[in-house]
Scaffold this motif. Structure first.
Motif, PDB file in Angstrom:
ATOM      1  N   ASP A 145       0.818  -1.213   0.000  1.00 27.45           N
ATOM      2  CA  ASP A 145       0.000   0.000   0.000  1.00 27.45           C
ATOM      3  C   ASP A 145       0.855   1.267   0.000  1.00 27.45           C
ATOM      4  N   LYS A 146       0.261   2.348  -0.468  1.00 29.08           N
ATOM      5  CA  LYS A 146       0.987   3.614  -0.636  1.00 29.08           C
ATOM      6  C   LYS A 146       1.449   4.197   0.699  1.00 29.08           C
ATOM      7  N   GLU A 147       0.648   3.977   1.737  1.00 28.50           N
ATOM      8  CA  GLU A 147       1.003   4.519   3.058  1.00 28.50           C
ATOM      9  C   GLU A 147       2.326   3.949   3.543  1.00 28.50           C
ATOM     10  N   PHE A 148       2.518   2.650   3.336  1.00 32.15           N
ATOM     11  CA  PHE A 148       3.776   2.020   3.738  1.00 32.15           C
ATOM     12  C   PHE A 148       4.934   2.580   2.920  1.00 32.15           C
ATOM     13  N   LEU A 149       4.722   2.728   1.612  1.00 28.78           N
ATOM     14  CA  LEU A 149       5.777   3.259   0.745  1.00 28.78           C
ATOM     15  C   LEU A 149       6.166   4.684   1.150  1.00 28.78           C
ATOM     16  N   LEU A 150       5.170   5.482   1.530  1.00 25.69           N
ATOM     17  CA  LEU A 150       5.451   6.850   1.987  1.00 25.69           C
ATOM     18  C   LEU A 150       6.255   6.843   3.286  1.00 25.69           C
ATOM     19  N   ASP A 151       5.915   5.891   4.180  1.00 31.72           N
ATOM     20  CA  ASP A 151       6.665   5.753   5.436  1.00 31.72           C
ATOM     21  C   ASP A 151       8.115   5.396   5.154  1.00 31.72           C
ATOM     22  N   MET A 152       8.323   4.500   4.197  1.00 31.76           N
ATOM     23  CA  MET A 152       9.679   4.083   3.842  1.00 31.76           C
ATOM     24  C   MET A 152      10.468   5.234   3.211  1.00 31.76           C
ATOM     25  N   MET A 153       9.768   6.072   2.442  1.00 30.00           N
ATOM     26  CA  MET A 153      10.428   7.239   1.856  1.00 30.00           C
ATOM     27  C   MET A 153      10.864   8.210   2.950  1.00 30.00           C
ATOM     28  N   ASP A 154      10.021   8.367   3.967  1.00 30.86           N
ATOM     29  CA  ASP A 154      10.366   9.252   5.096  1.00 30.86           C
ATOM     30  C   ASP A 154      11.589   8.723   5.845  1.00 30.86           C
TER      31      ASP A 154
END
Length: 226
Positions: A145-154
Motif C-alpha cells: 500500500d501507498k502509506e507504507f511506501l510513503l513511510d519508507m520514503m520518510d
C-alpha cells in the motif's frame, strides 16, 4: 455407443501407460549411476554400493538440511546439520575418487551451500517457501500500500539527512524492532497458510532490510572517517 466404449478404453489404456512411464522416469532419477540400484535410504549415498548419488533439480532445501518446512526455523539445528552434511560430501573427501565422484561432490557441496544460505536468511527463506507453493515475487513488485511506501520514503530521507552515528543508530534500532515484528508476523502467516499475506509481508520486509543495509553502510563510512 460402440465407438464411445472403444474411445473410453483407449483413453484408460493411454492413462495407464502414461502413469507407468512417469513412474519409470521417476525411478530412473533415483537410480544409482554406478550400480543401478533403486534403494533410496540416504539422500547423498547409494544404499547398495555406497557411492555418492547424483543431484536433482527438484531437491527440497528443507529436506536436504533435515529441518521442518517452517518459517520459524531452529538456527542451531540448521547450522549443525549443515556442517555435518558438508563434512560428509565436501570435495576434499573425494580427492582419491573417480572424476565422476569428484564432480558430484562439487555439485552437492554447492547445492548444500545454496540451501543453507537460503534457509538461514528470513527473507530468502520466506521467498523460497512461497516458491514451493508456486508463488514468486518479482523485483518490480509494487503490491504494497501507498502509506507504507510513503513511510519508507520518510525513513530513507531521515537516513540521508543523518550526519552522526547516534542518529543512524537510533533509526537502526527502531527499524530492527519493525523488522522483528514482520518476522514474527510471517511465522503466523505461514502457519495459517496465508500465502497472499506472507507475500505482502515479505515485500515490506525487503524494503526495510534495504534501508537497514543503507544505515549499516553509512555507519561504516562514518567510522572510517573518524
Amino acid at each position: 455407443m460402440l465407438m464411445i466404449t472403444h474411445f473410453t478404453r483407449g483413453l484408460e489404456k493411454w492413462l495407464q501407460l502414461t502413469t507407468i512411464q512417469h513412474r519409470c522416469f521417476a525411478a530412473a532419477g533415483r537410480r544409482c549411476w554406478k550400480c543401478s540400484s533403486l534403494e533410496v535410504k540416504n539422500t547423498f549415498f547409494c544404499a547398495s554400493c555406497g557411492t555418492i548419488r547424483e543431484t536433482s533439480k527438484d531437491e527440497d532445501f528443507f529436506e536436504l538440511l533435515k529441518v521442518k518446512q517452517e518459517f520459524k526455523i531452529d538456527s542451531s539445528t540448521l547450522v549443525q546439520n549443515y556442517r555435518h552434511i558438508q563434512s560428509m560430501i565436501h570435495p576434499d573427501k573425494f580427492a582419491q575418487k573417480s572424476e565422476q565422484e569428484k564432480t558430484l561432490a562439487l555439485e552437492w557441496s554447492s547445492l548444500i551451500n545454496k540451501a543453507y544460505r537460503t534457509l538461514s536468511k528470513s527473507i530468502d527463506r520466506g521467498k523460497y517457501m512461497l516458491a514451493l507453493k508456486g508463488v514468486s515475487i518479482s523485483e518490480e513488485n509494487t503490491s504494497v500500500d501507498k502509506e507504507f511506501l510513503l513511510d519508507m520514503m520518510d525513513v530513507n530521507e531521515s537516513v540521508e539527512d543523518a550526519h552522526s552515528a547516534d542518529e543512524l543508530q537510533q533509526l537502526g534500532s527502531q527499524l530492527s524492532v519493525d523488522i522483528e515484528a514482520l518476522n514474527s508476523k510471517l511465522i503466523h502467516l505461514f502457519e495459517t497458510d496465508d500465502v497472499e499475506g506472507a507475500k505482502e509481508t515479505i515485500i515490506r520486509l525487503k524494503y526495510m532490510l534495504n534501508v537497514e543495509n543503507t544505515i549499516k553502510e553509512k555507519l561504516l563510512q562514518l567510522n572510517l572517517k573518524s
